[in-house]
Write a protein that holds these residues in place. Structure first.
Motif, PDB file in Angstrom:
ATOM      1  N   TYR A 165       0.807  -1.218   0.000  1.00 21.51           N
ATOM      2  CA  TYR A 165       0.000   0.000   0.000  1.00 21.51           C
ATOM      3  C   TYR A 165       0.841   1.268   0.000  1.00 21.51           C
ATOM      4  O   TYR A 165       0.558   2.218  -0.750  1.00 21.51           O
TER       5      TYR A 165
ATOM      6  N   VAL B  72      -5.944   2.814  -3.129  1.00 16.87           N
ATOM      7  CA  VAL B  72      -7.102   2.136  -2.542  1.00 16.87           C
ATOM      8  C   VAL B  72      -7.773   1.246  -3.588  1.00 16.87           C
ATOM      9  O   VAL B  72      -8.134   0.091  -3.314  1.00 16.87           O
TER      10      VAL B  72
ATOM     11  N   GLN C 107      -7.968   3.855   5.573  1.00 12.15           N
ATOM     12  CA  GLN C 107      -8.669   3.938   4.292  1.00 12.15           C
ATOM     13  C   GLN C 107      -9.875   3.000   4.211  1.00 12.15           C
ATOM     14  O   GLN C 107     -10.573   2.975   3.194  1.00 12.15           O
TER      15      GLN C 107
ATOM     16  N   GLU D 275       0.578   4.163  -2.772  1.00 11.99           N
ATOM     17  CA  GLU D 275       0.181   5.531  -2.439  1.00 11.99           C
ATOM     18  C   GLU D 275       1.253   6.532  -2.857  1.00 11.99           C
ATOM     19  O   GLU D 275       0.949   7.599  -3.419  1.00 11.99           O
TER      20      GLU D 275
ATOM     21  N   ALA E 266      -2.439   2.088   8.047  1.00  9.40           N
ATOM     22  CA  ALA E 266      -2.798   2.875   6.867  1.00  9.40           C
ATOM     23  C   ALA E 266      -3.983   2.259   6.140  1.00  9.40           C
ATOM     24  O   ALA E 266      -4.899   2.977   5.689  1.00  9.40           O
TER      25      ALA E 266
ATOM     26  N   VAL F 129      -3.585   8.367  -3.195  1.00 11.27           N
ATOM     27  CA  VAL F 129      -4.447   7.587  -2.301  1.00 11.27           C
ATOM     28  C   VAL F 129      -5.555   6.875  -3.064  1.00 11.27           C
ATOM     29  O   VAL F 129      -5.792   5.674  -2.868  1.00 11.27           O
TER      30      VAL F 129
END
Length: 463
Positions: free
Chosen positions: A81, A94, A148, A85, A144, A90
């Motif tokens: 991730y 995601v 999200q 990112e 993190a 972001v």
């Protein structure tokens, strides 16, 4: 001699090799490479447009490369991730983590729908620490993911970690149900069967010798030529050898594996009676899982490096690290230390600078597409690669074709011989660092600094 998984798959399945290409042929889409990337792309093209004439060529037999010899761990991009990112922002990070989990489920659904018996088990994965230095190393990325709203992980109590992992070597663990294990060669050979059933023309024993750009692309082979409106290149580790443009885009590094003879009762006694995959938190991870027929497979990445992208014979031989892996297996599982090994093998993985695959148009051409750089973790992401490449070949405007993943290489390695010598330097620093940590000692500061060059791209070489 074929790697263990492929020998097993070929012995259990009927059918003969598809004939090599003879003469000149015409098609709508030509796919070069008969592994997961090429076959998923072919199947998705036929699903989208059943009348499309899709032809696939493979230099050996389908599954002879990484797709038929990996560890069979279908993992999501959750652990990547922070890299996603940092590179893409972001929203796209995601989306890609969520899509990577969907692909794992989709692979299982496809196998069930089409009768592919590849020992698919969606029993999850366990990310662990096996020494004090690794403890807490997964906490930040889990936090993190939770921020999200996309975390599928839960921290397990230590007794449960050790029970599920089957070993007291583990000091902590995070479990996610969004992972699966497969017999990788049975999967790729099953995809081949379904592709043939859907009308994909396949020619095995047919290597690409030359590619000529143009409105109609010419793919030359030893005994014929394919002329196609569009071409998809799914050669993975072989791309660096075939096209000089990718010499510095990937580093070719082995992942080495051993597998035991059947020992189902002993595995049951350890607690390993499911299809869970287990990984520790070192840079070149240890990974292991059981099989349907009661074996334990254990592997470790980051061992043999190729000079200049050249795939030497060592990548098609039993692992030079067999003794080390057998010793490691005994350290994790003392009760299995005397179980004979059935086989060892290794294979080349195309490690990108970021640890992520990348896609694009070759030489800026509008009708030649490529994808590579799965970095030793391609079982699940190759399904996403098929969605990307089929969307590009169909000229679609969707989230896949707009993704920054299709912008080509996300960084370059230094030129040779700096890359090769640097790889060996970093590898040895990592080994010294992790040996010290396993002993509870503080590693040398220089080794820690050198190890960061590999750690920057995250965990790899487990798929």
């Amino acid at each position: 001699m074929r790697p263990f998984w492929l020998q097993q798959a070929l012995a259990s399945q009927s059918g003969s090799p598809c004939p090599p290409l003879q003469g000149d042929v015409r098609c709508n889409v030509c796919i070069v490479g008969g592994g997961y990337t090429g076959l998923w792309t072919a199947l998705m093209l036929k699903q989208a447009q059943p009348t499309l004439d899709v032809l696939l060529i493979e230099a050996d037999i389908c599954g002879a490369g990484a797709s038929g010899r990996n560890g069979g761990c279908a993992l999501s991009w959750s652990a990547k991730y922070f890299t996603l990112e940092r590179l893409f922002g972001v929203a796209e990070a995601v989306r890609l983590v969520s899509e990577s989990e969907r692909s794992i489920a989709a692979i299982g659904a496809f196998c069930q729908a089409h009768g592919i018996d590849c020992d698919y088990r969606r029993d999850g994965t366990l990310y662990t620490a096996t020494n004090a230095a690794q403890v807490g190393s997964t906490d930040a990325v889990i936090a993190a993911l939770e921020r999200q709203g996309i975390s599928s992980f839960q921290r397990l109590p230590l007794p449960q970690v050790q029970r599920r992992a089957g070993s007291r070597r583990h000091l902590e663990g995070w479990f996610s149900p969004a992972a699966a294990t497969v017999q990788p060669a049975k999967l790729v050979r099953g995809l081949r069967r379904v592709a043939l059933q859907h009308g994909v023309r396949i020619h095995e024993g047919t290597a690409m010798t030359k590619l000529q750009h143009g409105p109609v692309v010419a793919v030359h082979t030893p005994h014929g030529t394919v002329r196609a409106d569009r071409v998809v290149l799914g050669l993975n580790a072989a791309m660096a050898r075939q096209f000089r443009a990718f010499e510095r885009s990937v580093a070719i590094v082995s992942s080495d594996m051993v597998i035991t003879e059947p020992c189902a009762e002993l595995l049951h006694q350890t607690g390993l009676d499911s299809g869970i995959s287990v990984l520790d938190s070192r840079i070149f991870v240890h990974y292991y899982r059981t099989t349907f027929d009661g074996r334990l497979m254990l592997g470790k990445g980051g061992n043999t490096f190729a000079y200049g992208g050249r795939l030497s014979k060592v990548f098609d031989q039993p692992s030079p690290y067999r003794a080390l892996l057998q010793r490691t297996l005994g350290e994790f599982f003392p009760s299995l230390a005397e179980v004979p090994l059935a086989a060892s093998w290794n294979g080349p993985s195309d490690r990108s600078v970021s640890g992520l695959p990348f896609f694009g148009r070759l030489d800026g051409q509008a009708n030649v597409f490529y994808g590579l750089g799965y970095s030793g973790s391609g079982v699940g992401p190759c399904h996403m690669g098929g969605q990307i490449l089929s969307s590009l070949a169909l000229g679609l405007d969707n989230a896949w074709t707009r993704s920054p993943l299709v912008r080509g290489p996300l960084g370059l390695f230094p030129p040779e011989p700096i890359r090769y010598l640097g790889s060996l330097l970093v590898r040895e620093a990592i080994r010294r660092k992790e040996r010290a940590e396993d002993r509870g000692q503080r590693p040398r500061r220089l080794d820690v600094r050198l190890a960061k060059f590999a750690a920057a791209a995250g965990k790899a070489d487990k798929g």
